[in-house]
Write a protein that holds these residues in place. Sequence first.
Motif, PDB file in Angstrom:
ATOM      1  N   ALA A 186       0.839  -1.204   0.000  1.00 24.55           N
ATOM      2  CA  ALA A 186       0.000   0.000   0.000  1.00 24.55           C
ATOM      3  C   ALA A 186       0.874   1.254   0.000  1.00 24.55           C
ATOM      4  CB  ALA A 186      -0.928  -0.011   1.210  1.00 24.55           C
ATOM      5  N   VAL A 187       1.973   1.207   0.720  1.00 26.61           N
ATOM      6  CA  VAL A 187       2.876   2.360   0.764  1.00 26.61           C
ATOM      7  C   VAL A 187       3.522   2.554  -0.608  1.00 26.61           C
ATOM      8  CG1 VAL A 187       4.813   3.430   1.959  1.00 26.61           C
ATOM      9  CG2 VAL A 187       3.341   1.817   3.196  1.00 26.61           C
ATOM     10  N   HIS A 188       3.911   1.431  -1.195  1.00 28.17           N
ATOM     11  CA  HIS A 188       4.542   1.462  -2.513  1.00 28.17           C
ATOM     12  C   HIS A 188       3.614   2.106  -3.536  1.00 28.17           C
ATOM     13  CE1 HIS A 188       6.993  -0.824  -5.756  1.00 28.17           C
ATOM     14  NE2 HIS A 188       7.468   0.360  -5.507  1.00 28.17           N
ATOM     15  N   GLU A 189       2.353   1.663  -3.499  1.00 33.32           N
ATOM     16  CA  GLU A 189       1.342   2.147  -4.427  1.00 33.32           C
ATOM     17  C   GLU A 189       1.113   3.662  -4.247  1.00 33.32           C
ATOM     18  OE1 GLU A 189       0.048   0.900  -6.909  1.00 33.32           O
ATOM     19  OE2 GLU A 189      -1.587   2.321  -7.305  1.00 33.32           O
ATOM     20  N   LEU A 190       1.052   4.098  -2.995  1.00 32.37           N
ATOM     21  CA  LEU A 190       0.848   5.526  -2.729  1.00 32.37           C
ATOM     22  C   LEU A 190       2.035   6.342  -3.260  1.00 32.37           C
ATOM     23  CD1 LEU A 190      -0.796   7.808  -1.365  1.00 32.37           C
ATOM     24  CD2 LEU A 190       0.539   7.381   0.696  1.00 32.37           C
ATOM     25  N   PHE A 191       3.231   5.867  -3.011  1.00 33.74           N
ATOM     26  CA  PHE A 191       4.417   6.587  -3.494  1.00 33.74           C
ATOM     27  C   PHE A 191       4.457   6.622  -5.020  1.00 33.74           C
ATOM     28  CE2 PHE A 191       6.452   6.517   0.738  1.00 33.74           C
ATOM     29  CZ  PHE A 191       7.012   7.786   0.732  1.00 33.74           C
ATOM     30  N   ARG A 192       4.024   5.519  -5.625  1.00 34.25           N
ATOM     31  CA  ARG A 192       4.028   5.486  -7.087  1.00 34.25           C
ATOM     32  C   ARG A 192       3.140   6.606  -7.635  1.00 34.25           C
ATOM     33  NH1 ARG A 192       1.568   3.479 -10.991  1.00 34.25           N
ATOM     34  NH2 ARG A 192      -0.124   2.568  -9.761  1.00 34.25           N
ATOM     35  N   ARG A 193       2.014   6.835  -6.955  1.00 38.06           N
ATOM     36  CA  ARG A 193       1.072   7.836  -7.454  1.00 38.06           C
ATOM     37  C   ARG A 193       1.388   9.254  -6.983  1.00 38.06           C
ATOM     38  NH1 ARG A 193      -4.016   7.834  -6.352  1.00 38.06           N
ATOM     39  NH2 ARG A 193      -4.042   6.599  -4.448  1.00 38.06           N
ATOM     40  N   ARG A 194       1.892   9.385  -5.752  1.00 43.89           N
ATOM     41  CA  ARG A 194       2.035  10.717  -5.174  1.00 43.89           C
ATOM     42  C   ARG A 194       3.404  10.959  -4.538  1.00 43.89           C
ATOM     43  NH1 ARG A 194      -2.633  13.517  -4.805  1.00 43.89           N
ATOM     44  NH2 ARG A 194      -4.522  12.365  -5.259  1.00 43.89           N
ATOM     45  N   GLY A 195       4.376  10.176  -4.944  1.00 41.73           N
ATOM     46  CA  GLY A 195       5.696  10.232  -4.332  1.00 41.73           C
ATOM     47  C   GLY A 195       6.269  11.632  -4.208  1.00 41.73           C
ATOM     48  N   GLY A 196       6.010  12.454  -5.221  1.00 42.08           N
ATOM     49  CA  GLY A 196       6.592  13.787  -5.219  1.00 42.08           C
ATOM     50  C   GLY A 196       5.978  14.737  -4.212  1.00 42.08           C
ATOM     51  N   GLU A 197       4.852  14.311  -3.577  1.00 39.47           N
ATOM     52  CA  GLU A 197       4.164  15.205  -2.637  1.00 39.47           C
ATOM     53  C   GLU A 197       4.403  14.834  -1.182  1.00 39.47           C
ATOM     54  OE1 GLU A 197      -0.025  15.026  -3.658  1.00 39.47           O
ATOM     55  OE2 GLU A 197       0.502  14.853  -5.774  1.00 39.47           O
TER      56      GLU A 197
END
Length: 426
Positions: A186-197
């Motif tokens: 789940a963390v990986h997925e979130l970073f994939r989508r919003r990593g820059g924020e």
Amino acid sequence: MRASEELFERARRVMPGGVNSPVRAFRAVGGCPPFLVRGEGAYVADADGRRYVDCVSSWGALILGHAHPVVVQAAQQAVADGSSFGAPTPWEVEFCERLCAAVPSVEVVRLVNSGTEAVMSALRVARAATGREGVVKFDGGYHGHADVLLVRAGSGVATFGLPDSAGVARSAVQATYSLPYNDLGAVHELFRRRGGEIAAVLVEPVAGNMGTVPPQPGFLQGLRELTERYGALLVFDEVITGFRLHYGAAQDLFGVRPDLTCLGKVIGGGFPLAAYGGRADLMRLVAPDGPVYQAGTLSGNPVAVRAGLATLRVLEDGAVYRQLEEVGRALEEGLREEADRAGVPVCVNRVGSMLTVFFTPGPVVDYATARACDGARFARFFHGMLARGVYLPPSPFEAWFVSAAHGPEEVDWILRAAREAFREAA
Ligand SMILES: *Cc1c(COP(=O)(O)O)cnc(C)c1O
């Protein structure tokens, strides 16, 4: 009417719920909380003269037990020397040197008065350092009551958080993400989508506020890799685990080096004291070295610092932790045995001297599985224990804490009570 009942009635007139921190009001278990007047070693006594083996230990703060003579002496001397100056003192220097020496990732540290303040300030540093606003926490994680972290545990993965408390502005939590503990995917997925924020991932290296939930192998390491890859900071909330599991922070037991660390509870020896610290380049952002403002009238209070120093000195040689492990293990095994004997399905999670009996077959690995426990059964068990002189945290989602004052005699007392309380709860 018992003295505690009379006090509770008066208390409810002048304090919300009759308490100064919600869980003390016994809402999860019902009934009247004992009003405590004295603590001695592993025991507390209430206003009615009843004595209990204490498994709350001031929510983990009292690792040496109540009124440890060395801590009492340090605090008494400190009060006699002047209880507050609002100016630098020699003790805070020694104290911070000790924290930095014991926790290698903490190169520079700032003292504050509560865990809430420590976490809130660490996140301010993380946002300043990264120029980003997003904060990732985990469902069932508690990090104090700062607005930004009061996000409904269990909120949808990677959706904007909703306020968990009335009075929290939507804008305060719109960049807070709460994900299932131990779910690296789940963390990986979130970073994939919003990593820059994302400015920071905030995690309890052993979760203690949904009950005790250890990290699964690779979870903390995975957080370290992901945060590094996406330029976010890793913040360990070690307000419970710091100096609880060994002389230092839990991060060293797991071989993970966070960027920032929050400490509290144990380090204050039962006084209001907490700290945040970490990489020097980050902590130099804090005023007056840098632009991140954070201050406190009573920060580094000499009574708290000298009591904390006395506590750390006792802990330093490591013997206490070996004893805590032994007593913790005896308690864990005994509780499991007594529950089996009574035919009550439980999952006992323990890490060192923190332990939780979940009234569910388990395994309990995150907030969803913790919440599967039978709250009514816990409440019956809780009152069975209280009636037999064992003071447990009055909620199924809390850790029990063993202190250095707990020995075989106290374990026997707890297990004898548990034998009957499990039967009544069955
Ligand atoms: C207790 C706790 C806090 C908050 O500390 P306070 O001193 O109560 O403000 C923060 N994080 C964790 C992990 C805690 O257990």
